[in-house]
Design an enzyme around this catalytic site. Structure first.
Site, mmCIF file in Angstrom:
data_model
loop_
_atom_site.group_PDB
_atom_site.id
_atom_site.type_symbol
_atom_site.label_atom_id
_atom_site.label_comp_id
_atom_site.label_asym_id
_atom_site.label_seq_id
_atom_site.Cartn_x
_atom_site.Cartn_y
_atom_site.Cartn_z
ATOM 1 N NE ARG A 154 7.227 -2.538 6.628
ATOM 2 C CZ ARG A 154 5.910 -2.418 6.496
ATOM 3 N NH1 ARG A 154 5.404 -1.870 5.410
ATOM 4 N NH2 ARG A 154 5.089 -2.859 7.424
ATOM 5 N NE ARG A 212 -4.470 -1.056 10.055
ATOM 6 C CZ ARG A 212 -3.439 -0.415 9.600
ATOM 7 N NH1 ARG A 212 -3.573 0.716 8.986
ATOM 8 N NH2 ARG A 212 -2.239 -0.884 9.731
ATOM 9 N NE ARG A 225 1.765 -4.303 11.645
ATOM 10 C CZ ARG A 225 2.792 -4.288 10.781
ATOM 11 N NH1 ARG A 225 3.892 -4.977 11.032
ATOM 12 N NH2 ARG A 225 2.707 -3.593 9.690
ATOM 13 C CE LYS A 274 -2.209 -0.867 3.907
ATOM 14 N NZ LYS A 274 -1.662 -2.163 4.330
ATOM 15 N NE ARG A 310 6.214 -0.301 10.316
ATOM 16 C CZ ARG A 310 5.068 -0.228 9.648
ATOM 17 N NH1 ARG A 310 5.028 0.365 8.480
ATOM 18 N NH2 ARG A 310 3.970 -0.736 10.160
HETATM 19 P P1 AMP Z 1 0.652 0.763 9.295
HETATM 20 O O1 AMP Z 1 1.844 1.646 9.098
HETATM 21 O O2 AMP Z 1 -0.523 1.155 8.424
HETATM 22 O O3 AMP Z 1 0.969 -0.701 9.186
HETATM 23 O O4 AMP Z 1 0.137 1.006 10.788
HETATM 24 C C1 AMP Z 1 0.990 0.765 11.898
HETATM 25 C C2 AMP Z 1 0.172 0.783 13.179
HETATM 26 O O5 AMP Z 1 -0.459 2.056 13.350
HETATM 27 C C3 AMP Z 1 -0.976 -0.216 13.251
HETATM 28 O O6 AMP Z 1 -0.543 -1.517 13.647
HETATM 29 C C4 AMP Z 1 -1.872 0.434 14.314
HETATM 30 O O7 AMP Z 1 -1.342 0.274 15.614
HETATM 31 C C5 AMP Z 1 -1.738 1.913 13.947
HETATM 32 N N1 AMP Z 1 -2.739 2.335 12.946
HETATM 33 C C6 AMP Z 1 -2.487 2.794 11.676
HETATM 34 N N2 AMP Z 1 -3.629 3.086 11.048
HETATM 35 C C7 AMP Z 1 -4.638 2.801 11.901
HETATM 36 C C8 AMP Z 1 -6.059 2.868 11.834
HETATM 37 N N3 AMP Z 1 -6.682 3.283 10.708
HETATM 38 N N4 AMP Z 1 -6.770 2.505 12.920
HETATM 39 C C9 AMP Z 1 -6.174 2.091 14.050
HETATM 40 N N5 AMP Z 1 -4.835 1.984 14.184
HETATM 41 C C10 AMP Z 1 -4.067 2.341 13.131
#
Ligand code: AMP
Length: 194
Positions: free
Chosen positions: A135, A96, A152, A21, A141
């Site tokens: 990654r 989400r 996740r 994404k 990360r």
């Molecule tokens: P990502 O970078 O999109 O994989 O997001 C990393 C982390 O950020 C996730 O595992 C959640 O803890 C938090 N997060 C990101 N986007 C959301 C969302 N839309 N709703 C809730 N938590 C989020």
């Protein structure tokens, strides 16, 4: 920029962690000038700046659990209000949950900037594991470690269908094979957007 004329400008990218994404959103931003709105990046930025919001969400980020809906919806509302309508946007990592999806649709209705398309990047479990391991090495990360990745993916599996059900009521949804080369997925995304 390849001269493509887009009739659809507001896109939400959907898919499991490691489905590409972020990469695809970045390409659309670079080549078409769309705004890349990534909730994960925004939260990590808050955390690294040590803001009140950053401190509040830190444990969610490290454990791979979702930040509460009201927190994330308030953050995205503010971000969308600051965005430039003529550029269009790519949402990466939001919505989400079904609640977030409903809040988003309402928000965009009131801004008169509805979502034009939801693109789902489908990727198999093995590919996800490989990509995230890479990654973790490159970006370090903390939520790309194997046990947190597992969490996740579980969270994604539980929430994906309810989110898509809400969105599919009013917005076209396309599914793309995210296992293809980056450029091929990009080409198919552009095709879906025109
Ligand atoms: P990502 O970078 O999109 O994989 O997001 C990393 C982390 O950020 C996730 O595992 C959640 O803890 C938090 N997060 C990101 N986007 C959301 C969302 N839309 N709703 C809730 N938590 C989020």
């Amino acid at each position: 920029m390849n001269g493509t004329t887009l009739s659809m400008r507001n896109l939400a990218l959907f898919g499991p962690p490691g489905s590409g994404k972020g990469t695809q959103a970045q390409l659309l931003a670079e080549r078409l000038g769309m705004e890349h709105i990534a909730t994960g990046d925004m939260l990590r930025e808050e955390r690294s700046r040590g803001t009140e919001l950053g401190q509040m969400v830190s444990s969610y980020l490290s454990s791979g659990k979702l930040v509460p809906d009201e927190v994330i919806v308030a953050m995205i509302r503010q971000r969308l209000q600051q965005s430039q309508p003529e550029r269009g946007f790519v949402l990466d990592g939001f919505p989400r949950t079904a609640n977030q999806a409903r809040a988003l649709t309402e928000m965009l209705d009131s801004l008169e900037r509805p979502l034009d398309l939801v693109a789902v990047l489908d990727v198999g479990k093995e590919q996800i594991a490989g990509r995230l391991a890479l990654r973790a090495q490159k970006e370090g990360r903390d939520d790309d470690s194997p046990d947190i990745v597992e969490e996740r993916i579980k969270v994604y599996r539980e929430q994906a269908e309810p989110v898509l059900q809400v969105l599919a009521d009013s917005i076209p949804v396309v599914r793309l094979n995210g296992n293809q080369a980056v450029e091929e997925v990009h080409r198919q995304l552009l095709e879906s957007l025109t």
